[in-house]
Design a protein around this motif. Structure first.
Motif, PDB file in Angstrom:
ATOM      1  N   ASP A 224       0.823  -1.204   0.000  1.00 56.76           N
ATOM      2  CA  ASP A 224       0.000   0.000   0.000  1.00 56.76           C
ATOM      3  C   ASP A 224       0.854   1.251   0.000  1.00 56.76           C
ATOM      4  OD1 ASP A 224      -2.368  -1.394  -0.050  1.00 56.76           O
ATOM      5  OD2 ASP A 224      -2.746  -1.236   2.114  1.00 56.76           O
ATOM      6  N   ARG A 225       1.917   1.245   0.799  1.00 55.87           N
ATOM      7  CA  ARG A 225       2.801   2.408   0.844  1.00 55.87           C
ATOM      8  C   ARG A 225       3.515   2.624  -0.490  1.00 55.87           C
ATOM      9  NH1 ARG A 225       6.235   1.157   5.827  1.00 55.87           N
ATOM     10  NH2 ARG A 225       4.542   0.333   7.038  1.00 55.87           N
ATOM     11  N   LEU A 226       3.935   1.515  -1.104  1.00 47.30           N
ATOM     12  CA  LEU A 226       4.635   1.626  -2.375  1.00 47.30           C
ATOM     13  C   LEU A 226       3.718   2.121  -3.495  1.00 47.30           C
ATOM     14  CD1 LEU A 226       6.936  -1.529  -2.304  1.00 47.30           C
ATOM     15  CD2 LEU A 226       7.623   0.853  -2.079  1.00 47.30           C
ATOM     16  N   THR A 227       2.474   1.623  -3.511  1.00 41.85           N
ATOM     17  CA  THR A 227       1.549   2.082  -4.555  1.00 41.85           C
ATOM     18  C   THR A 227       1.150   3.517  -4.323  1.00 41.85           C
ATOM     19  OG1 THR A 227      -0.303   1.107  -3.332  1.00 41.85           O
ATOM     20  CG2 THR A 227       0.640  -0.197  -5.142  1.00 41.85           C
ATOM     21  N   GLY A 228       1.153   3.971  -3.074  1.00 43.76           N
ATOM     22  CA  GLY A 228       0.855   5.383  -2.779  1.00 43.76           C
ATOM     23  C   GLY A 228       1.948   6.306  -3.253  1.00 43.76           C
ATOM     24  N   LEU A 229       3.165   5.813  -3.371  1.00 42.11           N
ATOM     25  CA  LEU A 229       4.284   6.620  -3.842  1.00 42.11           C
ATOM     26  C   LEU A 229       4.289   6.778  -5.361  1.00 42.11           C
ATOM     27  CD1 LEU A 229       7.167   5.229  -1.594  1.00 42.11           C
ATOM     28  CD2 LEU A 229       5.988   7.413  -1.360  1.00 42.11           C
ATOM     29  N   LEU A 230       3.627   5.859  -6.075  1.00 39.30           N
ATOM     30  CA  LEU A 230       3.663   5.893  -7.547  1.00 39.30           C
ATOM     31  C   LEU A 230       2.677   6.860  -8.110  1.00 39.30           C
ATOM     32  CD1 LEU A 230       4.025   2.096  -8.274  1.00 39.30           C
ATOM     33  CD2 LEU A 230       5.794   3.827  -8.311  1.00 39.30           C
TER      34      LEU A 230
END
Length: 192
Positions: free
Chosen positions: A186-192
């Protein structure tokens, strides 16, 4: 603390390394709980023939330490043996020698100089550590290679209930790791 050496009075008696009521000389070996590699060996001689007091000599790497042994009365008769902490002079069942230390002493003596490894781990790291500990224990008992199994089969002399409890705990740690992975995604997809 776990990286150091531990002397447990009750475990030494149960495993016949020392024997109340007699003099005994034997050796002990400490292993790493995860990889089962040998960490240290020691020669122990103990005289517990006197019902009033005793002593234990432990020799590790050419260094010898003498530790007094005290019998303490029990409520319903008899007595139980304790180490006399060499630094605090209090009865204790367990003595520790942390990495870098030259002698054994009680946990109270070491106080804030040492800590358990788990105190510095987050939830995910504790889950990984818990799984490794369970896997290492089952592989040690069943003579399995820990790298071959995600969760080893039940050793034939282990009770089914004990094995089921270990499997449930392992699955609980797996669930924690899956939740951690979802949060990370979730954190990684929020960064994209």
């Amino acid at each position: 603390m776990e990286a150091g050496l531990k002397l447990d009075m009750n475990r030494l008696i149960r495993s016949d390394v020392i024997t109340p009521g007699s003099y005994r000389c034997s050796s002990v070996c400490w292993t790493d709980g995860y990889s089962c590699e040998q960490r240290a060996t020691a020669t122990i001689s103990a005289d517990m023939s006197d019902p009033e007091n005793g002593w234990l000599h432990i020799g590790i790497d050419g260094e010898t330490q003498r530790i007094l042994l005290w019998p303490m009365p029990r409520h319903f008769g008899g007595h139980q043996w304790y180490f006399a902490c060499p630094r605090r002079h209090i009865p204790v069942s367990v003595l520790w020698m942390p990495p870098g230390a030259a002698s054994f002493a009680s946990k109270k003596h070491w106080d804030r100089q040492v800590a358990y490894q788990s105190q510095f781990l987050d939830q995910t790291d504790r889950a990984h550590r818990g799984q490794a500990k369970i896997r290492g224990r089952l592989c040690l008992i069943g003579s399995f290679d820990p790298d071959e199994w995600d969760f080893p089969p039940r050793p034939k002399w282990m009770r089914q209930r004990t094995y089921d409890n270990a499997e449930a705990k392992f699955d609980h740690y797996e669930h924690i790791l899956e939740i951690g992975m979802l949060h990370l995604m979730d954190r990684l997809t929020g960064l994209l």
